[in-house]
Design a protein around this motif. Structure first.
Motif, PDB file in Angstrom:
ATOM      1  N   GLY A 102      45.438 -14.360 -20.957  1.00 18.69           N
ATOM      2  CA  GLY A 102      44.604 -14.405 -19.786  1.00 18.69           C
ATOM      3  C   GLY A 102      43.348 -14.871 -19.831  1.00 18.69           C
ATOM      4  N   SER A 103      42.456 -14.534 -18.952  1.00 18.01           N
ATOM      5  CA  SER A 103      40.997 -14.861 -18.752  1.00 18.01           C
ATOM      6  C   SER A 103      40.080 -13.886 -18.065  1.00 18.01           C
ATOM      7  CB  SER A 103      40.919 -16.378 -18.232  1.00 18.01           C
ATOM      8  OG  SER A 103      41.307 -16.397 -17.069  1.00 18.01           O
ATOM      9  N   TRP A 104      38.997 -13.972 -18.479  1.00 13.88           N
ATOM     10  CA  TRP A 104      37.967 -12.973 -17.593  1.00 13.88           C
ATOM     11  C   TRP A 104      36.654 -13.855 -17.614  1.00 13.88           C
ATOM     12  CZ3 TRP A 104      37.955  -9.019 -14.821  1.00 13.88           C
ATOM     13  CH2 TRP A 104      36.722  -8.325 -14.375  1.00 13.88           C
ATOM     14  N   GLN A 105      36.358 -14.296 -16.125  1.00  7.67           N
ATOM     15  CA  GLN A 105      35.154 -14.893 -16.043  1.00  7.67           C
ATOM     16  C   GLN A 105      35.029 -16.412 -16.949  1.00  7.67           C
ATOM     17  OE1 GLN A 105      31.583 -12.535 -15.958  1.00  7.67           O
ATOM     18  NE2 GLN A 105      32.432 -11.177 -14.633  1.00  7.67           N
ATOM     19  N   GLY A 106      36.272 -16.925 -16.942  1.00  9.63           N
ATOM     20  CA  GLY A 106      36.154 -18.332 -17.694  1.00  9.63           C
ATOM     21  C   GLY A 106      36.581 -18.163 -19.084  1.00  9.63           C
ATOM     22  N   ALA A 107      36.183 -17.142 -19.731  1.00  8.57           N
ATOM     23  CA  ALA A 107      36.467 -16.877 -21.259  1.00  8.57           C
ATOM     24  C   ALA A 107      38.091 -16.551 -21.218  1.00  8.57           C
ATOM     25  CB  ALA A 107      35.681 -15.686 -21.668  1.00  8.57           C
ATOM     26  N   VAL A 108      38.519 -17.193 -22.324  1.00  7.23           N
ATOM     27  CA  VAL A 108      40.031 -16.976 -22.684  1.00  7.23           C
ATOM     28  C   VAL A 108      40.163 -16.013 -23.300  1.00  7.23           C
ATOM     29  CG1 VAL A 108      42.133 -18.364 -23.306  1.00  7.23           C
ATOM     30  CG2 VAL A 108      39.807 -19.949 -22.432  1.00  7.23           C
ATOM     31  N   LEU A 109      41.426 -15.006 -22.977  1.00  7.21           N
ATOM     32  CA  LEU A 109      41.701 -13.984 -23.735  1.00  7.21           C
ATOM     33  C   LEU A 109      43.010 -14.441 -24.548  1.00  7.21           C
ATOM     34  CD1 LEU A 109      41.383 -10.857 -24.025  1.00  7.21           C
ATOM     35  CD2 LEU A 109      43.528 -10.653 -22.671  1.00  7.21           C
TER      36      LEU A 109
END
Length: 606
Positions: free
Chosen positions: A337-344
């Motif tokens: 997934g992702s969060w505020q552009g950062a990739v999980l």
């Protein structure tokens, strides 16, 4: 009064408890007093007396006597059965202990006397299970499936969940007494708050539902428990166990230091239908640890808990202050997934421009291939590390952490042209600082910009650089906040963990804690004490099974504590240590025993 038919009398004679005269050794009053003190300090007898007060029918054997008999039976035989409790209470106690528990001075001398005494104990246990059971039914026969479904549905309703919560609370009040004793005496001072949570099977004697006859199991709330990687189920319940654990120290920290020593006790227990409320049960036992006020540690859990809905396990666990160490199924590895552009990626947030070969290195392999190629993946996993976001601020009271770009801060791990363009370094009046590189110093070489990987930007960004508001938030902001629930991205809330997956740091945390879980299961399912043997806890029903398993786990905790203390000091738990166990806030002083070893009659509610 009419005489019983001959067939009934014959059946009664065959059903009466059997004695083995060679095994009828007396139990010392000191040990009876110690176990009674543990039972009384739990507050369980007092709470059961309050619940039973005012109910119709004769009072019968007090709950305190029934539970004490079962605890003695588990301690000396490993079995939580009424027949073993009857033998101990009536044939193995000394006069002082008999007086404490209201047992007649002389044991029954006839067959009818033995049957009557044992049935009084059975009725005493039946009164306890009746007052705690939200859907009481006759468990001496199999009901039709439709009738059983009505009773089992009560457990899932509001009243049933309230009753189940009360039952689990009472069970944990008992399980935690040896833990409070260990904490009171300072035996847990080296425990840093790390815990492992796991579910283990609790088989039952009852047979499962029958499609052929259309009848339901006597255990109406039981189900099929499947071990990890097994297609063969075990019919019964699932017990969620929490163990006091610790991670492995790094090689540098371990030099000249010994591993922390403390008794690895069971810190909580819930018994429920398998695969139902898995995460909620884990959070329930984690929440009970607040009474012990342990330091904030890491909670390690296997894939069964990673698959839970985040609002059921991951989010509440973080809000309780725990860091998470998780494992993933084959389909969940790689980019999650992702969060505020950062990739999980495998539970960690990374730079959005991380090379795809690194991000998807663990994706697409089944478990067998994954295990075989694990050594090959280690170097690739190490190449990911510079791209992961760095922790700027630890979790607050709500479980929110602050992370920053890997190219930010005084110690960047990557070179990023985008970061340098958006947030250029302030020029110094004395000019740029001179970088001195000591080639003989590994740390100096690693901190040099030439030793760091450089983020590769898209070709179009070099020609037409986008504005700051057009880029991911993680690139333009000094740091981003990641709340426990990660509202709007369930994948981030579900899969994010606090150690980088498959790294050496993750292995030092996850694997030792998981091994402690297996070690606890081995202690509680051993040769002398085995909570997994249904013959050792015959009473049917979820209420009875919960209480019996709780008594067995409590005795198991006491055995772990006594063994740990004896192996290190050569001493045993004294009567004074048992008396120092803190009592519940609403504890009735009438249940406090006289000083152990004095032989005086305790002022209990007998």
């Amino acid at each position: 009064m009419r005489a019983r038919p001959e067939a009934d009398q014959l059946a009664a004679r065959h059903a009466r408890p059997r004695l083995r005269p060679g095994r009828l050794t007396e139990i010392p009053d000191s040990k009876v007093g110690q176990l009674l003190t543990l039972l009384d300090r739990s507050g369980l007898p007092q709470q059961l007396e309050d619940m039973l007060r005012g109910r119709p029918g004769p009072p019968g054997v007090p709950p305190r006597t029934v539970l004490a008999g079962l605890m003695l039976a588990v301690y000396y035989t490993g079995r939580a059965t009424i027949s073993d409790a009857w033998r101990i209470l009536h044939f193995r106690l000394q006069p002082a202990a008999r007086a404490w528990l209201g047992i007649p001075e002389s044991p029954p001398s006839t067959a009818r006397g033995c049957i009557a005494a044992s049935r009084r104990l059975y009725r005493g246990l039946d009164r306890i299970t009746t007052v705690l059971d939200p859907a009481r039914c006759d468990r001496r026969r199999r009901m039709v499936q439709a009738e059983a479904d009505i009773h089992s549905a009560v457990w899932d309703g509001p009243s049933g969940r309230e009753a189940a919560s009360r039952l689990q609370r009472l069970a944990n009040d008992l399980v935690l007494v040896p833990v409070r004793l260990a904490q009171q005496r300072g035996y847990l001072r080296h425990w840093k708050g790390d815990v492992g949570v796991d579910a283990t099977s609790i088989p039952v004697l009852a047979r499962p539902d029958s499609d052929r006859s259309g009848t339901a199991s006597v255990e109406i709330t039981a189900g099929w428990h499947y071990r990890g990687g097994s297609d063969e189920g075990i019919f019964g319940y699932s017990a969620t166990l929490l163990v006091a654990a610790h991670s492995r120290m790094s090689e540098q920290a371990a030099k000249g230091r010994r591993a922390p020593s403390y008794p690895q006790l069971c810190l909580g227990l819930t018994l429920d239908t398998p695969t139902v409320r898995t995460g909620e049960n884990a959070v329930a036992v984690l929440g009970r640890l607040a009474d012990l006020r342990p330091p904030a540690g890491t909670c390690a859990a296997d894939r069964a808990y990673t698959g839970c809905s985040p609002e059921k396990f991951q989010v509440p666990a973080r809000r309780l202050g725990f860091r998470l160490a998780l494992d993933y199924k084959a389909a969940d590895r790689g980019i999650q997934g992702s969060w505020q552009g950062a990739v999980l990626i495998d539970g960690s947030l990374a730079c959005p421009q991380i090379p795809n070969a690194l991000a998807q290195a663990t994706h697409g392999m089944d478990d067998k291939t994954f295990r075989q190629r694990l050594d090959e993946l280690k170097p690739v996993v190490a190449e990911r590390l510079p791209y992961f976001l760095k922790l700027k601020q630890n979790a607050d009271a709500r479980g929110t952490v602050r992370l920053q770009c890997p190219a930010a801060g005084p110690s960047p791990s990557v070179n990023c042209p985008r970061r340098e363009r958006l947030r250029p370094a302030r020029p110094s009046a004395s000019g740029p600082p001179q970088t001195v590189l000591r080639l003989a110093d590994r740390r100096s070489r690693a901190s040099h910009p030439a030793a760091r990987p450089t983020v590769q930007l898209p070709d179009g960004e070099w020609i037409d650089p986008p504005r700051k508001d057009e880029l991911p938030a993680v690139c333009g902001a000094s740091a981003i906040s990641v709340p426990a629930d990660a509202a709007g991205d369930l994948k981030t809330a579900k899969f994010r963990q606090d150690s980088h997956y498959l790294t050496l740091a993750w292995e030092r945390i996850y694997k030792p804690i998981r091994s402690h879980n297996e070690g606890l299961n081995g202690r509680l399912k051993g040769a002398e004490l085995n909570i997994g043997e249904p013959l050792h806890r015959r009473a049917p029903g979820q209420v009875a099974q919960t209480l019996l398993v709780a008594i067995m786990v409590t005795v198991g905790n006491l055995d772990i504590l006594e063994t740990w203390l004896y192996e290190r000091t050569g001493s045993r738990l004294s009567d004074t240590e048992f008396e120092s166990v803190p009592a519940p806030q609403d504890f009735d002083p009438r249940y406090v025993l006289a000083p152990l070893g004095t032989g005086r009659h305790p002022p209990g509610n007998l």
